[in-house]
Enzyme design. Structure first.
Site, PDB file in Angstrom:
ATOM      1  CG  LEU A 315      -1.820   1.178   1.520  1.00 11.33           C
ATOM      2  CD1 LEU A 315      -2.630   1.384   0.290  1.00 11.33           C
ATOM      3  CD2 LEU A 315      -2.643   1.231   2.531  1.00 11.33           C
ATOM      4  CE  LYS A 318      -2.215   2.189  -7.417  1.00 12.86           C
ATOM      5  NZ  LYS A 318      -1.990   1.772  -8.689  1.00 12.86           N
ATOM      6  CD  GLU A 319      -2.427   5.945  -1.433  1.00 10.08           C
ATOM      7  OE1 GLU A 319      -2.088   7.204  -1.877  1.00 10.08           O
ATOM      8  OE2 GLU A 319      -3.438   5.332  -1.691  1.00 10.08           O
ATOM      9  CB  SER A 320       4.576   7.464  -1.016  1.00  8.11           C
ATOM     10  OG  SER A 320       5.012   6.511  -0.292  1.00  8.11           O
ATOM     11  CE1 TYR A 448      -4.544   3.167  -4.106  1.00  8.59           C
ATOM     12  CE2 TYR A 448      -6.015   1.745  -2.791  1.00  8.59           C
ATOM     13  CZ  TYR A 448      -5.050   3.026  -2.996  1.00  8.59           C
ATOM     14  OH  TYR A 448      -4.497   2.972  -1.558  1.00  8.59           O
TER      15      TYR A 448
END
Length: 465
Positions: A315, A318-320, A448
């Site tokens: 996660l 995926k985010e940063s 996502y």
């Protein structure tokens, strides 16, 4: 006495494994060879993803600083995009296992740089050649060097199970007075190269291009003795999947003409400096067991959630992409990309502090877990709802959950709920009186969730807990 017994057992094993010079036993799993599962391109496209078997090696597929990399991986990703489907990978070192998975319909492609042979054609069809490769003996320069065929007499050569190297070595013994002892093992090609360097074994056989990559940064490796001349290498598909085979061949032809294949080959096989760095980095699934420099705080945070830390790492990537200073166009910041109002709500005083911003995201995830816990009691299913909610907001996911019940499907299964979440771009659904949050691009949230779970599967296979 113990030494004599050990030697006897070892020789017995060699007698069992060293005299069998066929690729696969036809009688084993006979039904799948004669009647492979019928699954062609139209069904794969309808299903939405294609499954490919790859090897975990510095040229095929590996994790580096959280990213999935590798020659086969990048080719497969491009192919999947061309076919309009998602890519699911199965990591295997054992080639026999790969052919079984293919014919059972649990995989659609074997992308392991396979040399094409008449024996292998009994079990699969092969695509247009991706290139050519010869085979070499890998040995230590500091060991007993082999320079001609006769010197292989009574030598033990370790090879991956199901590899074509076995038949190549057996062919060398035809009409000769010497005997080669072949030991098939479940380790992959690069694992066996490492064992040669570590003096655990004396010899192995691998493709020359892979040997060259390793020999450029391991000075004690000798790869001068060729076992076979160049022959075509390709991917394998089920013999009863002609549409898939045609589509892959068309794609290969176009990528050859565009120079894409040559560029990618150069990246992974000819740039030895980068290959060495990626293979030996602590942040590589080949050389270490770290995903990022923030693994320790991710592990600590995952304990608060009760998650596998590799899922939380997926996660975060995926985010940063593990960049604590990342800022989105909408103003989200930190490792888990929280909006200012969310940072404040969950007690983050310094959004630039990696641990604080991470824990802010974890507290938000705990809130979402509590929101869904009674409705989705099964934890593996609930994680999908949590991830979708993290991306698009739990109000939109709740709308899809209500629509799932209204239309008689099971609201506890993400597969059913995600179908209605994707329908929230359709006025017939987002204007339904039970829908409170209105229009949403639900397909983005569904993708996502898939992206994170696919990445998590790779982390779970390639990175130790």
């Amino acid at each position: 006495m113990r030494r004599i017994l050990t030697s006897f057992i070892f020789i017995s094993l060699l007698l069992v494994f060293g005299v069998q010079c066929t690729f696969l036993e036809k009688e084993k799993n006979k039904s799948i060879w004669d009647n492979p599962v019928a699954l062609d391109l139209d069904e794969i496209v309808k299903r939405g993803y294609i499954r490919a078997v790859v090897d975990n090696s510095s040229t095929s597929y590996y994790i580096y600083r959280g990213r999935r990399m590798g020659y086969e991986f990048e080719l497969l990703r491009n192919l999947a995009s061309n076919l309009g489907v998602r890519l699911h990978l199965i990591v295997k070192s054992n080639i026999e296992d790969a052919f079984v998975l293919l014919n059972k319909g649990k995989a659609d492609i074997i992308a392991m740089n396979l040399e094409v042979s008449d024996e292998r054609k009994k079990y699969a069809n092969f695509t247009e050649a991706l290139g050519e490769v010869s085979t070499v003996l890998v040995q230590r320069k500091s060991g007993q060097m082999i320079r001609n065929i006769e010197e292989l007499d009574d030598k033990v050569i370790h090879i991956p199970q199901g590899a074509i190297y076995k038949s190549q070595l057996c062919d060398m013994q035809v009409d000769s007075t010497f005997s080669i002892s072949i030991m098939e093992v479940r380790e992959g090609r690069e694992q066996l190269i490492s064992q040669v360097l570590e003096r655990k074994i004396d010899y192995t056989v691998v493709d020359k291009d892979l040997a060259l990559v390793n020999a450029t940064y391991y000075r004690d490796l000798d790869i001068a003795f060729e076992i076979s001349e160049k022959s075509p290498v390709a991917w394998a598909v089920r013999p009863n999947a002609p549409e898939l085979e045609t589509a892959i061949n068309s794609w290969i032809s176009k990528r050859k003409k565009s120079g894409y294949l040559a560029t990618l080959y150069s990246k992974y096989y000819l740039n030895s400096k980068n290959s060495y760095f990626r293979s030996n980095s602590a942040f590589s699934s080949l050389g270490g067991n770290m995903i990022s420099e923030y693994d320790d705080i991710i592990k600590s945070a995952a304990e608060h959630l009760g998650w596998d830390w590799r899922l939380l790492a997926s996660l975060v990537y995926k985010e940063s992409a593990f960049n604590p200073a990342a800022t989105s166009y909408a103003g989200a910041t930190g490792l888990l990309q929280l909006m200012p109002v969310t940072l404040e709500r969950f007690g983050v005083e310094d959004p630039n502090d990696p641990y604080q911003s991470l824990m802010g995201g974890v507290n938000f995830l705990k809130y979402l877990d509590k929101f869904w816990r009674e409705r989705i009691p099964e934890s593996n299913e609930r994680i999908k709802f949590i991830l979708a909610s993290y991306n698009i907001g739990h109000g939109h996911v709740e709308d899809a959950w209500k629509l799932t019940m209204k239309y008689g499907k099971n609201p506890q299964y993400w597969e059913h709920v995600s179908h209605f979440l994707k329908l929230k771009t359709d006025p017939e659904y987002y204007r339904d009186p039970i829908v409170r949050s209105g229009y949403a691009k639900g397909h983005i949230a569904v993708n996502y969730v898939d992206d994170i779970l696919i990445l998590y599967n790779s982390y779970r296979v390639l990175v130790e807990p």
